[in-house]
Design a protein around this motif. Sequence first.
Motif, short mmCIF file in Angstrom:
data_model
loop_
_atom_site.label_atom_id
_atom_site.label_comp_id
_atom_site.label_asym_id
_atom_site.label_seq_id
_atom_site.Cartn_x
_atom_site.Cartn_y
_atom_site.Cartn_z
N GLY A 184 0.80 -1.22 0.00
CA GLY A 184 0.00 0.00 0.00
C GLY A 184 0.83 1.27 0.00
O GLY A 184 2.06 1.24 -0.08
N THR A 185 0.12 2.39 0.10
CA THR A 185 0.75 3.71 -0.03
C THR A 185 0.55 4.51 1.24
O THR A 185 -0.58 4.78 1.65
CB THR A 185 0.13 4.47 -1.22
OG1 THR A 185 0.23 3.67 -2.39
CG2 THR A 185 0.84 5.80 -1.43
N SER A 186 1.64 4.90 1.86
CA SER A 186 1.59 5.73 3.06
C SER A 186 2.10 7.12 2.69
O SER A 186 3.26 7.28 2.29
CB SER A 186 2.44 5.13 4.18
OG SER A 186 2.29 5.87 5.38
N LEU A 187 1.23 8.12 2.80
CA LEU A 187 1.58 9.50 2.48
C LEU A 187 1.62 10.33 3.76
O LEU A 187 1.03 9.94 4.78
CB LEU A 187 0.57 10.09 1.51
CG LEU A 187 0.40 9.34 0.18
CD1 LEU A 187 -0.76 9.92 -0.61
CD2 LEU A 187 1.69 9.40 -0.64
N GLU A 188 2.27 11.47 3.69
CA GLU A 188 2.40 12.31 4.88
C GLU A 188 1.04 12.71 5.43
O GLU A 188 0.82 12.71 6.64
CB GLU A 188 3.23 13.55 4.55
CG GLU A 188 3.52 14.42 5.76
CD GLU A 188 4.44 15.59 5.43
OE1 GLU A 188 4.56 16.48 6.28
OE2 GLU A 188 5.02 15.60 4.33
N ASP A 189 0.12 13.06 4.53
CA ASP A 189 -1.20 13.49 4.99
C ASP A 189 -2.18 12.33 5.12
O ASP A 189 -3.28 12.49 5.63
CB ASP A 189 -1.78 14.55 4.05
CG ASP A 189 -1.94 14.03 2.62
OD1 ASP A 189 -1.22 13.08 2.25
OD2 ASP A 189 -2.78 14.58 1.88
N ARG A 190 -1.79 11.15 4.63
CA ARG A 190 -2.64 9.96 4.73
C ARG A 190 -1.78 8.74 5.03
O ARG A 190 -1.55 7.90 4.16
CB ARG A 190 -3.43 9.76 3.42
CG ARG A 190 -4.64 10.65 3.31
CD ARG A 190 -5.40 10.37 2.03
NE ARG A 190 -4.76 10.96 0.88
CZ ARG A 190 -5.19 10.81 -0.37
NH1 ARG A 190 -6.23 10.06 -0.62
NH2 ARG A 190 -4.56 11.38 -1.37
N PRO A 191 -1.29 8.63 6.27
CA PRO A 191 -0.43 7.48 6.60
C PRO A 191 -1.20 6.17 6.54
O PRO A 191 -2.39 6.12 6.88
CB PRO A 191 0.04 7.80 8.02
CG PRO A 191 -1.00 8.73 8.57
CD PRO A 191 -1.49 9.54 7.40
N PHE A 192 -0.54 5.13 6.09
CA PHE A 192 -1.16 3.81 6.00
C PHE A 192 -0.16 2.76 6.47
O PHE A 192 1.01 2.78 6.06
CB PHE A 192 -1.58 3.51 4.56
CG PHE A 192 -2.08 2.10 4.38
CD1 PHE A 192 -3.37 1.76 4.73
CD2 PHE A 192 -1.24 1.11 3.88
CE1 PHE A 192 -3.83 0.46 4.58
CE2 PHE A 192 -1.68 -0.20 3.73
CZ PHE A 192 -2.98 -0.52 4.08
N THR A 193 -0.61 1.86 7.33
CA THR A 193 0.23 0.75 7.77
C THR A 193 -0.51 -0.55 7.57
O THR A 193 -1.74 -0.59 7.55
CB THR A 193 0.61 0.89 9.26
OG1 THR A 193 -0.59 0.92 10.05
CG2 THR A 193 1.41 2.16 9.51
N ASP A 194 0.27 -1.64 7.44
CA ASP A 194 -0.37 -2.94 7.29
C ASP A 194 -0.76 -3.50 8.65
O ASP A 194 -0.63 -2.81 9.68
CB ASP A 194 0.53 -3.91 6.50
CG ASP A 194 1.82 -4.27 7.24
OD1 ASP A 194 1.93 -3.99 8.45
OD2 ASP A 194 2.73 -4.84 6.60
N VAL A 195 -1.22 -4.73 8.69
CA VAL A 195 -1.74 -5.30 9.93
C VAL A 195 -0.65 -5.46 10.99
O VAL A 195 -0.95 -5.55 12.19
CB VAL A 195 -2.43 -6.66 9.64
CG1 VAL A 195 -1.40 -7.72 9.29
CG2 VAL A 195 -3.30 -7.11 10.80
N PHE A 196 0.61 -5.44 10.58
CA PHE A 196 1.72 -5.54 11.54
C PHE A 196 2.27 -4.17 11.93
O PHE A 196 3.27 -4.08 12.64
CB PHE A 196 2.84 -6.40 10.96
CG PHE A 196 2.42 -7.82 10.70
CD1 PHE A 196 2.26 -8.72 11.75
CD2 PHE A 196 2.15 -8.26 9.42
CE1 PHE A 196 1.86 -10.02 11.52
CE2 PHE A 196 1.75 -9.56 9.17
CZ PHE A 196 1.60 -10.45 10.23
N GLY A 197 1.64 -3.10 11.43
CA GLY A 197 2.08 -1.76 11.78
C GLY A 197 3.20 -1.23 10.91
O GLY A 197 3.79 -0.19 11.22
#
Length: 240
Positions: A184-197
């Motif tokens: 996935g895509t983690s952006l500064e204004d929209r952080p995203f993490t997977d199920v393991f953080g």
Amino acid sequence: KNRKSFTSLLAGLKVRSVKRLGLYLLVDLDDGNLMVVHLGEGALLRRHANKDAVARGTELTVTFTSKGQVRLVDPGGTSEVCLVPAGDLLSEFPALAALGLDPVGEPVSWTSFAGQVIPRAGDLKVLLGDDSLVVGLGDVYIDEVLFHAGLRHDRQSDSLSIQEVRRLYRALVETVHEAVKYRGTSLEDRPFTDVFGVPGEFAQHLAVYGREGQLSPRSRAPIQRTKYKGRWTYYCDTQV
């Protein structure tokens, strides 16, 4: 039901499988029910050890006998979790029957894709964001797909040639699979993490989104940004 009474219904059950249908997670339980999870905006599922501190906004905790927990963290309280008999899924969630192409779950042929895109006669950016055509695409992936297909956001779908439809289909499938590969895509204004953080790393591989003024990897001209129907859109001058 409240959280305690809901989790009591899960006691002693085994998980037979987990699958995704659109933006819903379906957990198949051995009593014939499905646990349906629909994450709200900003919500996430996180794997934890039993001893880990409970984060603020944790709405649901499922503990496994083999150790470990899965927690639903939903600061906005907009997620939905419920149990439904497997045979009643579509009657309880009729919107699932209208979902379109899932590039990861159950891909279709490019000819089937063409048969749905061309007759709709709409702007490509709007169409690609319609869940009845393609499931789960937001601005980031739409802009990336259109760049790799060489097509503009405001191009009318009924004006596409067969070769352009094939390029669009290939760009769609390849972009989504690459995003999955990098979690996935983690952006500064929209952080995203997977199920393991772990933060998603696809942002490092974006070609145009969020890169206004940088050189396009295709034309070496500056990447453009414009407001299109209320949404920021990134593109290259080579897109037609």
